[in-house]
Design a protein around this motif. Structure first.
Motif, PDB file in Angstrom:
ATOM      1  N   MET A 122       0.830  -1.009  -0.020  1.00 36.69           N
ATOM      2  CA  MET A 122       0.150   0.058  -0.014  1.00 36.69           C
ATOM      3  C   MET A 122       0.959   1.327  -0.199  1.00 36.69           C
ATOM      4  O   MET A 122       0.379   2.192  -0.693  1.00 36.69           O
ATOM      5  N   GLY A 123       1.981   1.188   0.594  1.00 37.18           N
ATOM      6  CA  GLY A 123       2.894   2.271   0.611  1.00 37.18           C
ATOM      7  C   GLY A 123       3.435   2.656  -0.726  1.00 37.18           C
ATOM      8  O   GLY A 123       3.480   3.892  -1.307  1.00 37.18           O
ATOM      9  N   ALA A 124       3.904   1.686  -1.518  1.00 34.81           N
ATOM     10  CA  ALA A 124       4.248   1.899  -2.852  1.00 34.81           C
ATOM     11  C   ALA A 124       3.327   2.286  -3.635  1.00 34.81           C
ATOM     12  O   ALA A 124       3.673   3.177  -4.569  1.00 34.81           O
ATOM     13  N   GLN A 125       1.943   1.729  -3.308  1.00 34.65           N
ATOM     14  CA  GLN A 125       0.759   2.280  -4.431  1.00 34.65           C
ATOM     15  C   GLN A 125       0.845   3.793  -4.037  1.00 34.65           C
ATOM     16  O   GLN A 125       0.642   4.762  -5.237  1.00 34.65           O
ATOM     17  N   SER A 126       0.523   4.234  -2.756  1.00 36.33           N
ATOM     18  CA  SER A 126       0.554   5.694  -2.382  1.00 36.33           C
ATOM     19  C   SER A 126       1.789   6.682  -2.973  1.00 36.33           C
ATOM     20  O   SER A 126       1.353   7.572  -3.497  1.00 36.33           O
ATOM     21  N   GLU A 127       2.862   6.270  -3.061  1.00 33.07           N
ATOM     22  CA  GLU A 127       4.152   6.950  -3.473  1.00 33.07           C
ATOM     23  C   GLU A 127       3.878   7.069  -4.902  1.00 33.07           C
ATOM     24  O   GLU A 127       4.287   8.140  -5.528  1.00 33.07           O
ATOM     25  N   GLU A 128       3.602   5.939  -5.588  1.00 31.19           N
ATOM     26  CA  GLU A 128       3.416   6.103  -7.074  1.00 31.19           C
ATOM     27  C   GLU A 128       2.408   7.162  -7.431  1.00 31.19           C
ATOM     28  O   GLU A 128       2.705   8.086  -8.401  1.00 31.19           O
ATOM     29  N   VAL A 129       0.999   7.008  -6.847  1.00 28.83           N
ATOM     30  CA  VAL A 129      -0.109   7.783  -7.348  1.00 28.83           C
ATOM     31  C   VAL A 129       0.263   9.159  -6.946  1.00 28.83           C
ATOM     32  O   VAL A 129      -0.104  10.293  -7.561  1.00 28.83           O
ATOM     33  N   ILE A 130       0.719   9.550  -5.866  1.00 29.67           N
ATOM     34  CA  ILE A 130       1.033  10.961  -5.309  1.00 29.67           C
ATOM     35  C   ILE A 130       1.939  11.453  -6.244  1.00 29.67           C
ATOM     36  O   ILE A 130       2.069  12.638  -6.876  1.00 29.67           O
ATOM     37  N   GLU A 138       2.022  15.797 -12.806  1.00 24.53           N
ATOM     38  CA  GLU A 138       1.346  16.108 -13.709  1.00 24.53           C
ATOM     39  C   GLU A 138       0.144  17.326 -13.663  1.00 24.53           C
ATOM     40  O   GLU A 138       0.020  18.053 -14.519  1.00 24.53           O
ATOM     41  N   ARG A 139      -0.298  17.503 -12.401  1.00 24.84           N
ATOM     42  CA  ARG A 139      -1.218  18.299 -11.931  1.00 24.84           C
ATOM     43  C   ARG A 139      -0.824  18.892 -10.569  1.00 24.84           C
ATOM     44  O   ARG A 139      -1.472  18.739  -9.667  1.00 24.84           O
ATOM     45  N   PRO A 140       0.140  19.483 -10.477  1.00 26.09           N
ATOM     46  CA  PRO A 140       0.940  19.741  -9.036  1.00 26.09           C
ATOM     47  C   PRO A 140      -0.070  20.989  -8.527  1.00 26.09           C
ATOM     48  O   PRO A 140      -0.112  21.144  -7.028  1.00 26.09           O
ATOM     49  N   ASN A 141      -0.886  21.788  -9.184  1.00 22.70           N
ATOM     50  CA  ASN A 141      -1.543  23.129  -8.732  1.00 22.70           C
ATOM     51  C   ASN A 141      -2.934  22.400  -8.254  1.00 22.70           C
ATOM     52  O   ASN A 141      -3.814  23.157  -7.814  1.00 22.70           O
ATOM     53  N   ASP A 142      -3.409  21.140  -8.637  1.00 23.66           N
ATOM     54  CA  ASP A 142      -4.622  20.606  -8.605  1.00 23.66           C
ATOM     55  C   ASP A 142      -5.003  19.823  -7.248  1.00 23.66           C
ATOM     56  O   ASP A 142      -5.900  19.306  -7.136  1.00 23.66           O
ATOM     57  N   LEU A 143      -3.713  19.546  -6.553  1.00 26.40           N
ATOM     58  CA  LEU A 143      -3.860  18.720  -5.262  1.00 26.40           C
ATOM     59  C   LEU A 143      -3.354  19.675  -4.064  1.00 26.40           C
ATOM     60  O   LEU A 143      -2.229  19.929  -4.045  1.00 26.40           O
ATOM     61  N   VAL A 144      -4.205  19.334  -3.271  1.00 29.51           N
ATOM     62  CA  VAL A 144      -3.943  19.759  -1.737  1.00 29.51           C
ATOM     63  C   VAL A 144      -3.655  18.572  -1.116  1.00 29.51           C
ATOM     64  O   VAL A 144      -4.746  17.806  -0.676  1.00 29.51           O
ATOM     65  N   LEU A 145      -2.587  18.234  -0.782  1.00 24.96           N
ATOM     66  CA  LEU A 145      -2.053  16.960   0.074  1.00 24.96           C
ATOM     67  C   LEU A 145      -1.873  17.081   1.303  1.00 24.96           C
ATOM     68  O   LEU A 145      -1.004  17.922   1.802  1.00 24.96           O
ATOM     69  N   VAL A 146      -2.734  16.473   2.219  1.00 29.47           N
ATOM     70  CA  VAL A 146      -2.742  16.463   3.571  1.00 29.47           C
ATOM     71  C   VAL A 146      -2.170  14.962   4.213  1.00 29.47           C
ATOM     72  O   VAL A 146      -2.782  13.946   3.715  1.00 29.47           O
ATOM     73  N   GLN A 147      -1.100  15.174   4.747  1.00 30.54           N
ATOM     74  CA  GLN A 147      -0.290  13.814   5.201  1.00 30.54           C
ATOM     75  C   GLN A 147       0.177  14.163   6.788  1.00 30.54           C
ATOM     76  O   GLN A 147       0.989  14.520   6.833  1.00 30.54           O
TER      77      GLN A 147
END
Length: 276
Positions: A217-225, A231-240
């Motif tokens: 699951m960690g590898a999944q998340s790293e890949e999609v993030i 590709e869309r840096p301004n379209d994502l507000v990432l909360v971790q």
């Protein structure tokens, strides 16, 4: 008007951080037009999509105990031959007490729930953009039915398991709904070079299973993030939120996790607004 799709990851008890993050979003006078969730993220998304206020969601989750989510299955005495460690019925009943709606049609805001077909391995969507002809509690339980912990869900003639096996942080699912901005809260497993120092790993097969899930699951998340930020840096507000240690059933820390989600979201929203 900016179309915000709120994406909530799996992450067991750490999913309480979703509640604090959404509180911060509301305080910025921003409202999701759509929720997309996996596992506990689907449950928390369903609470808000049902129209519950932050205070009511917090009240409902802060009273949870281990007996509400993890009652040992009698079949667990069979050891490696058991189908699951915990009873599925108990957790499904708890979902019904947490989420006031019983169908997708009753929701005030569209919700998409991920699950995985237990035979084909296909990612399956319930609710908006997918099957909405099943009960909401059934879909939510299916999204949470992590193998080893809970028995799979049976809907019609198919079995379904935890959506985190294919989309623990379902950003790609959110992309199907043409968002202007994705508000994504990720409390799922992370890859790290050394194990947390504050807790001992679980023993035996449970430890091996948890380690495998964390890596996958960690590898999944790293890949999609990574792909979204390229590709869309301004379209994502990432909360971790920074939540150390293993917290699968750490229900005594729910208020702490809510606060961590709130603080992390406030920082992420401030950074996004400063660029925007």
């Amino acid at each position: 008007m900016t179309k915000i799709v709120c994406v909530l990851s799996g992450g067991s008890a750490k999913g309480a951080a979703h509640v604090g993050a959404i509180k911060a979003l509301f305080e910025w006078d921003l409202r999701p037009a759509h929720y997309v969730g996996t596992s506990i993220g689907a449950v928390m998304g369903a609470c808000f999509a049902s129209g519950l206020a932050y205070e009511e969601v917090l009240r409902r989750i802060s009273t949870l105990t281990r007996r509400d989510v993890a009652v040992l299955s009698p079949a667990a005495l069979l050891g490696v031959f058991a189908k699951s460690l915990f009873q599925g019925r108990t957790w499904r009943e708890t979902i019904e007490t947490l989420v006031p709606a019983s169908t997708f049609e009753e929701l005030e805001t569209p919700l998409t729930v991920t699950a995985v077909d237990g035979d084909s391995g296909d990612l399956v969507l319930f609710g908006a953009g997918g099957r909405s002809d099943v009960s909401l509690p059934d879909a939510l339980y299916a999204s949470c039915a992590l193998p080893l912990y809970y028995p799979p869900a049976r809907i019609d003639d198919r079995v379904y398991v935890d959506g985190g096996l294919r989309a623990v942080f379902p950003l790609d699912v959110a992309g199907q709904f043409d968002p202007d901005v994705v508000f994504g809260v990720n409390v799922g497993p992370l890859l790290y070079t050394a194990p947390p120092v504050d807790e001992h790993p679980p023993p035996g097969l449970l430890g091996a299973h948890r380690r495998a899930m964390r890596i996958m699951m960690g590898a999944q998340s790293e890949e999609v993030i990574g792909r979204w930020t390229r590709e869309r840096p301004n379209d994502l507000v990432l909360v971790q939120p920074q939540i150390r240690g293993r917290a699968v059933f750490s229900l005594d820390r729910i208020v702490e996790y809510v606060e961590k989600g709130y603080r992390a979201a406030q920082r992420a929203l401030a950074d996004w607004r400063s660029v925007d």
